[in-house]
Design a protein around this motif. Structure first.
Motif, PDB file in Angstrom:
ATOM      1  N   PRO A 124     -55.272  78.720  -7.418  1.00 44.11           N
ATOM      2  CA  PRO A 124     -56.261  79.623  -8.033  1.00 44.11           C
ATOM      3  C   PRO A 124     -55.730  80.213  -9.329  1.00 44.11           C
ATOM      4  O   PRO A 124     -54.519  80.291  -9.562  1.00 44.11           O
ATOM      5  N   VAL A 125     -56.658  80.641 -10.165  1.00 40.26           N
ATOM      6  CA  VAL A 125     -56.280  81.347 -11.393  1.00 40.26           C
ATOM      7  C   VAL A 125     -56.012  82.808 -11.054  1.00 40.26           C
ATOM      8  O   VAL A 125     -56.510  83.350 -10.063  1.00 40.26           O
ATOM      9  N   VAL A 128     -58.687  85.658 -10.136  1.00 39.29           N
ATOM     10  CA  VAL A 128     -59.333  85.800  -8.833  1.00 39.29           C
ATOM     11  C   VAL A 128     -58.919  87.089  -8.157  1.00 39.29           C
ATOM     12  O   VAL A 128     -59.694  87.706  -7.412  1.00 39.29           O
ATOM     13  N   LYS A 129     -57.685  87.551  -8.415  1.00 41.59           N
ATOM     14  CA  LYS A 129     -57.215  88.794  -7.796  1.00 41.59           C
ATOM     15  C   LYS A 129     -58.075  89.985  -8.174  1.00 41.59           C
ATOM     16  O   LYS A 129     -58.160  90.964  -7.422  1.00 41.59           O
ATOM     17  N   TRP A 131     -61.271  90.140  -8.541  1.00 43.42           N
ATOM     18  CA  TRP A 131     -62.617  90.158  -7.993  1.00 43.42           C
ATOM     19  C   TRP A 131     -62.756  91.327  -7.013  1.00 43.42           C
ATOM     20  O   TRP A 131     -61.824  91.616  -6.246  1.00 43.42           O
ATOM     21  N   LEU A 138     -58.907  86.473  -1.034  1.00 45.58           N
ATOM     22  CA  LEU A 138     -59.291  85.131  -1.430  1.00 45.58           C
ATOM     23  C   LEU A 138     -58.166  84.441  -2.196  1.00 45.58           C
ATOM     24  O   LEU A 138     -57.897  83.255  -1.996  1.00 45.58           O
ATOM     25  N   TYR A 139     -57.481  85.211  -3.044  1.00 50.09           N
ATOM     26  CA  TYR A 139     -56.374  84.627  -3.819  1.00 50.09           C
ATOM     27  C   TYR A 139     -55.250  84.178  -2.891  1.00 50.09           C
ATOM     28  O   TYR A 139     -54.677  83.086  -3.062  1.00 50.09           O
ATOM     29  N   TRP A 142     -56.429  81.065  -0.941  1.00 46.90           N
ATOM     30  CA  TRP A 142     -56.517  79.930  -1.853  1.00 46.90           C
ATOM     31  C   TRP A 142     -55.128  79.403  -2.201  1.00 46.90           C
ATOM     32  O   TRP A 142     -54.887  78.193  -2.224  1.00 46.90           O
ATOM     33  N   SER A 143     -54.199  80.319  -2.442  1.00 47.45           N
ATOM     34  CA  SER A 143     -52.830  79.905  -2.769  1.00 47.45           C
ATOM     35  C   SER A 143     -52.187  79.169  -1.604  1.00 47.45           C
ATOM     36  O   SER A 143     -51.514  78.146  -1.794  1.00 47.45           O
ATOM     37  N   SER A 146     -53.620  75.691  -1.308  1.00 47.58           N
ATOM     38  CA  SER A 146     -53.154  74.758  -2.332  1.00 47.58           C
ATOM     39  C   SER A 146     -51.767  74.200  -2.028  1.00 47.58           C
ATOM     40  O   SER A 146     -51.392  73.146  -2.535  1.00 47.58           O
TER      41      SER A 146
END
Length: 368
Positions: A124-125, A128-129, A131, A138-139, A142-143, A146
């Motif tokens: 993630p970019v 995203v943190k 949001w 979510l970050y 997602w991390s 990945s």
């Protein structure tokens, strides 16, 4: 059948109580025999229920086409029935078979990739943190996904497993569903030849149930089937076929899954834009200009048809709410697999419109 409905003997003087008990036992035996007969018949007919339902739906939806074709062929209904049956097999079964088999292959590949740990998710970019509410969670998820997809999905497996099993079972039933659909199309051809006497029987049965409104409810059910099958199912199926062909020719990853999404979004009346717009953007970022332009034109035509063609059909008396159609789609898939995607919303729409008409008649009759 007289044995079931033979009137009970009138009680004679002196044995009234015993005769009443005897008549009650006889009545219980008759009702039990009727219940067993109904249950046994239902058990025998139940495996054919989806085939019968789908053949009736298609026969009602395509009957105007059959009548027109029969008149064009010089009043030869048998030839018209055969021709329409063959056209239905070619135009519908082919795309449905391709979609079902490709979905099985895609689902199998996805499961194998997850089990082998080869499913790659880009990291993630950092934005995203930021949001609100769910950004940090979510970050983190997602991390983790990945780097280790299996660990990320482990906490969710108990909740997702029942739904996943149902969805995999629905997709895997594509072959059986296609076979049922083939049989339904063949049965549809026979129903065309006996349409008028069958409609008379249904109207007679409906009149026995509701003498005042039975025939009107039958006509309403037919109108609903035609409206949903043309304006919702027909247009959505055409959109899915065009979009699927374009994405397949352009080698879009997961074309079969995206095609199914276009079909589902079209049936629930959300529209294919949630799929076509991201795919068009991906095309300009990943393909050379000419293929990207061709795919964009193809997907643009799909989106344009949703804005122009579908409202033309839906404006002809269809009042089924979107949530009812959505329930029909999901419930149909879970109950009957891929074929339920088409049968579910039509059956639920018919039930909804009949119930709505009955309630309005009752309210009008009570003066409210």
């Amino acid at each position: 059948m007289d044995v079931f409905w033979k009137s009970a003997r009138k009680p004679e003087a002196g044995d009234g109580a015993s005769l009443r008990d005897h008549n009650a036992i006889e009545l219980a035996i008759r009702l039990s025999l009727i219940a067993i007969l109904i249950y046994w018949t239902a058990v025998i007919v139940f495996p054919f229920a989806p085939i019968i339902a789908w053949s009736v739906i298609m026969a009602v939806a395509l009957y105007p086409v059959f009548a027109w074709l029969s008149s064009r062929l010089g009043g030869r209904p048998r030839l018209a029935a055969v021709a329409l049956t063959c056209m239905s097999l070619v135009l519908v079964v082919g795309p449905v078979t391709w979609l079902g088999l490709d979905l099985i292959e895609a689902s199998t590949g996805l499961i194998d990739s997850v089990n082998a740990g080869k499913l790659a998710v880009p990291p993630p970019v950092a934005s995203v943190k930021e949001w609100p509410l769910i950004g940090q969670q979510l970050y983190d998820f997602w991390s983790l996904a990945s780097t280790n997809m299996r660990s990320a999905l482990a906490p969710l497996l108990p909740q997702l497993k029942p739904l996943g099993e149902k969805l995999i079972e629905a997709v895997s039933s594509a072959g059986v569903g296609t076979l049922k659909f083939l049989l339904s199309v063949v049965v549809m051809g026979f129903l065309f030849l006996y349409a008028e006497p069958l409609v008379a029987v249904v109207e007679n049965l409906a009149s026995r149930i509701d003498g005042a409104q039975g025939a009107r409810f039958v006509a309403l059910a037919g109108d609903t089937i035609r409206a949903v099958s043309r304006g919702v199912i027909g247009v959505s199926l055409l959109q899915a076929v065009v979009a699927g062909a374009g994405m397949t020719l352009a080698a879009v990853p997961g074309a079969s899954v995206l095609t199914l999404l276009v079909l589902i979004l079209g049936i629930v009346q959300v529209g294919p834009g949630l799929v076509t717009v991201p795919v068009a953007i991906w095309a300009w970022l990943s393909l050379s200009p000419l293929p990207a332009l061709g795919l964009t034109i193809c997907l643009g035509a799909v989106s344009l048809s949703d804005a122009l063609v579908k409202p033309f059909f839906l404006s002809r008396g269809l009042t089924t709410p979107m949530i009812v159609t959505f329930v029909g789609v999901i419930g149909g898939i879970l109950a009957h697999g891929i074929i339920g995607l088409f049968v579910g919303p039509i059956v639920v729409a018919v039930a909804w419109n009949l119930a709505d008409a009955w309630l309005h008649d009752r309210d009008a009759g009570s003066g409210r």
